[in-house]
Scaffold this active site. Sequence first.
Site, short mmCIF file in Angstrom:
data_model
loop_
_atom_site.label_atom_id
_atom_site.label_comp_id
_atom_site.label_asym_id
_atom_site.label_seq_id
_atom_site.Cartn_x
_atom_site.Cartn_y
_atom_site.Cartn_z
N ARG A 23 -4.53 -24.14 -4.19
CA ARG A 23 -3.07 -24.10 -4.07
C ARG A 23 -3.42 -25.42 -2.52
O ARG A 23 -2.96 -26.19 -2.36
CB ARG A 23 -2.20 -23.28 -4.34
N CYS A 44 -4.64 -1.93 -14.99
CA CYS A 44 -4.27 -0.87 -14.75
C CYS A 44 -2.59 -1.03 -15.59
O CYS A 44 -2.24 0.53 -16.17
CB CYS A 44 -3.48 -1.23 -13.48
N VAL A 82 -23.28 -14.46 -13.20
CA VAL A 82 -24.24 -14.84 -12.18
C VAL A 82 -25.18 -14.07 -12.02
O VAL A 82 -25.21 -12.98 -11.62
CB VAL A 82 -23.24 -14.94 -10.84
N ALA A 302 -5.91 -2.46 -6.90
CA ALA A 302 -5.15 -3.45 -7.55
C ALA A 302 -4.31 -4.66 -6.41
O ALA A 302 -5.10 -5.99 -6.29
CB ALA A 302 -4.29 -3.48 -8.64
N TYR A 428 20.80 4.56 1.72
CA TYR A 428 21.12 5.79 0.75
C TYR A 428 23.14 5.21 0.57
O TYR A 428 23.38 5.05 0.95
CB TYR A 428 22.33 7.12 2.46
N TRP A 436 20.14 12.33 3.92
CA TRP A 436 17.99 12.32 4.78
C TRP A 436 17.41 12.21 3.67
O TRP A 436 17.42 13.43 2.92
CB TRP A 436 18.25 13.65 5.33
N ARG A 444 11.11 15.22 9.58
CA ARG A 444 11.91 16.21 10.52
C ARG A 444 11.26 18.02 10.31
O ARG A 444 11.03 17.96 11.62
CB ARG A 444 13.56 16.56 10.10
C1 LIG Z 1 -7.80 2.67 -16.69
C2 LIG Z 1 -7.29 1.46 -14.98
C3 LIG Z 1 -5.59 1.35 -14.61
C4 LIG Z 1 -6.27 1.63 -13.25
N1 LIG Z 1 -4.90 1.67 -13.16
C5 LIG Z 1 -4.31 0.84 -11.92
C6 LIG Z 1 -3.36 1.45 -11.00
O1 LIG Z 1 -1.81 1.66 -11.50
N2 LIG Z 1 -2.72 1.03 -9.97
C7 LIG Z 1 -3.88 -0.41 -8.77
O2 LIG Z 1 -4.18 -0.24 -8.23
N3 LIG Z 1 -4.74 0.10 -9.74
C8 LIG Z 1 -5.14 0.20 -10.47
N4 LIG Z 1 -6.89 0.25 -11.26
C9 LIG Z 1 -8.25 -0.84 -10.58
C10 LIG Z 1 -7.80 -2.38 -10.53
O3 LIG Z 1 -7.74 -2.36 -11.81
C11 LIG Z 1 -8.73 -2.92 -10.00
O4 LIG Z 1 -8.80 -2.03 -8.74
C12 LIG Z 1 -8.84 -4.25 -9.81
O5 LIG Z 1 -9.10 -4.42 -11.40
C13 LIG Z 1 -9.81 -4.74 -9.29
O6 LIG Z 1 -10.42 -6.70 -9.23
P1 LIG Z 1 -11.63 -7.32 -9.01
O7 LIG Z 1 -10.71 -8.20 -9.16
O8 LIG Z 1 -11.74 -6.63 -7.15
O9 LIG Z 1 -12.34 -6.37 -9.47
P2 LIG Z 1 -12.05 -6.16 -11.58
O10 LIG Z 1 -10.76 -6.39 -12.08
O11 LIG Z 1 -13.14 -5.60 -12.05
O12 LIG Z 1 -12.80 -7.56 -11.67
C14 LIG Z 1 -14.15 -8.11 -11.51
C15 LIG Z 1 -14.58 -8.88 -12.67
O13 LIG Z 1 -15.41 -9.68 -12.64
C16 LIG Z 1 -16.69 -10.00 -13.28
N5 LIG Z 1 -18.32 -9.56 -13.32
C17 LIG Z 1 -18.90 -9.03 -12.70
N6 LIG Z 1 -19.54 -9.18 -12.07
C18 LIG Z 1 -20.07 -10.04 -12.18
C19 LIG Z 1 -21.14 -11.24 -12.77
N7 LIG Z 1 -22.51 -11.08 -12.19
N8 LIG Z 1 -21.30 -12.19 -12.79
C20 LIG Z 1 -19.62 -12.74 -13.65
N9 LIG Z 1 -17.88 -11.88 -13.62
C21 LIG Z 1 -19.04 -11.11 -12.82
C22 LIG Z 1 -16.10 -8.71 -14.72
O14 LIG Z 1 -16.51 -9.11 -15.77
C23 LIG Z 1 -14.75 -8.70 -13.94
O15 LIG Z 1 -13.93 -9.05 -14.75
C24 LIG Z 1 -7.42 0.51 -12.61
C25 LIG Z 1 -8.22 0.61 -12.90
C26 LIG Z 1 -8.41 0.99 -14.56
C27 LIG Z 1 -9.82 0.89 -14.94
#
Ligand SMILES: Cc1cc2nc3c(=O)[nH]c(=O)nc-3n(C[C@H](O)[C@H](O)[C@H](O)COP(=O)(O)OP(=O)(O)OC[C@H]3O[C@@H](n4cnc5c(N)ncnc54)[C@H](O)[C@@H]3O)c2cc1C
Length: 453
Positions: A23, A44, A82, A302, A428, A436, A444
């Site tokens: 973008r 999530c 990769v 996330a 509130y 509060w 407090r």
């Molecule tokens: C069941 C569950 C519930 C969750 N609930 C919450 C929540 O309520 N709130 C919250 O904040 N977080 C939550 N999380 C955590 C959140 O989903 C992660 O923190 C977030 O998805 C991280 O994003 P990311 O892009 O770093 O990694 P990911 O989402 O893990 O994505 C990484 C991607 O990289 C790909 N990948 C890895 N290695 C390679 C490679 N060598 N070549 C190509 N592709 C590759 C994988 O296939 C994957 O798709 C939850 C996670 C789970 C599993």
Amino acid sequence: MERQFVVVGGDAAGMSAASKAKRDDPETDVVVFERGEWVSYAACGMPYYVAGVVDDLDDLVTITPEEFRSERGIDVRTGREVTEIDPERNRVTVSDGDETDEQSYDDLLLATGAHAVRPPIDGLDRDGVYVIHDMADARAIREAIDGDGEPPRSAGILGGGYVGVEMAEAFAERGLDVHLFEMLEHVLDPFGAETASVVEDHLREQGVDLRLGTAITGFGGDDRVERVETETDSVPVDVVVVGAGVAPNADLAAEAGIEVGPIGAVATDEYGRTSEANVYAAGDCAEARHVVTGEPTHVPLALTANRAGRAIGATVAGTPTPVGDVAGTAIVKAFDLEVARTGVLDHETAREAGFDPVTATITDRSRAHYYPGGAEITVTLTADRESERVLGASVVGADRAGKRIDAVAAALHAGATVTELERFDLAYAPPFSPVWDPVLTAARVLDGRLDDE
Ligand SMILES: Cc1cc2nc3c(=O)[nH]c(=O)nc-3n(C[C@H](O)[C@H](O)[C@H](O)COP(=O)(O)OP(=O)(O)OC[C@H]3O[C@@H](n4cnc5c(N)ncnc54)[C@H](O)[C@@H]3O)c2cc1C
């Protein structure tokens, strides 16, 4: 030739970075390699898909690979892993399972996420034992409940972290008996004992067979899991979910000689840059700086991933943008309770970071006492004795208890003292809070304790 921005991993961090870079600088050629079939999916939401609250797995996908290509001009390639980085030649090796290819880059982002930890327990590979980390896991668990076979009646859960607690609710929603095993003395360890105790009472009220201080020693059965074994017991189950935490996917970086920190996550600076100047890392695979301690930490959540990805996208497109500090702010639904935490709560961690922690816990109403529908909210607040700086908090209760944590998270980012938090002008009206708010009352009470001691 156009600048090449290559992203490894197509979820929260990776697609945020790709979208922002494209973008901000449409001339940049953005290529994303994702080894799975989905990109931009909400992990999530998976417990809620198992619970049946979300009907379709595709509902968890925000934007499809086709939409990224056609609407955002991003070259998303799924089913491509990769396998190697060559930082000297600025190239990555990519495999589709059959053949390998090379791709050059000017800037590279590692957004490889984390993987579910599989503890070395007998029978972990039996049918019916799952982790829940990617979309395929969620699909397999839901199929185990809704598929053609005999539906499971009883579920075992290893681990009382937030995934374990969410899955306990999901299985209960589907009518299964739930046995939750946690080897520590409390569930939700990072939320602190005061908060965890409230959650534990509630889980038991909801019919969860909660076994604290109990390590699973094996999963018994023939091919399929039939029993969870502990030192003292054997509990019949039809399905198991292992929620033993996650570990960063940092091998790709380590093998390329890119620095990995002591926590096992890719070491990064405030712009998400790794030890290689044109290689960035973000999200669950990377370190982030803690807003309270100032030290590197690993917060696999996330918003951390989305925020860092977006900042790196801006940086790569020409506007250097810090990824931002993290406070470890988290929120979980546990049946009718909302449970949240932020910052440093645990006294040992606070002392290691050089603080002298003091804590107060209060319980108050969520609404004005005369307004119907209120519930109890318990707030635990921790501050440093000498500086009086707020270090962390947890909140538990019903009736919009959880998001109250955001006021404390804001205080942490501002470096506020307890007195300053006490003076925050929070909203509130009788249907929403007492005059509060419980967060202010906790401040407090803690302020008084700091003055007295
Ligand atoms: C069941 C569950 C519930 C969750 N609930 C919450 C929540 O309520 N709130 C919250 O904040 N977080 C939550 N999380 C955590 C959140 O989903 C992660 O923190 C977030 O998805 C991280 O994003 P990311 O892009 O770093 O990694 P990911 O989402 O893990 O994505 C990484 C991607 O990289 C790909 N990948 C890895 N290695 C390679 C490679 N060598 N070549 C190509 N592709 C590759 C994988 O296939 C994957 O798709 C939850 C996670 C789970 C599993």
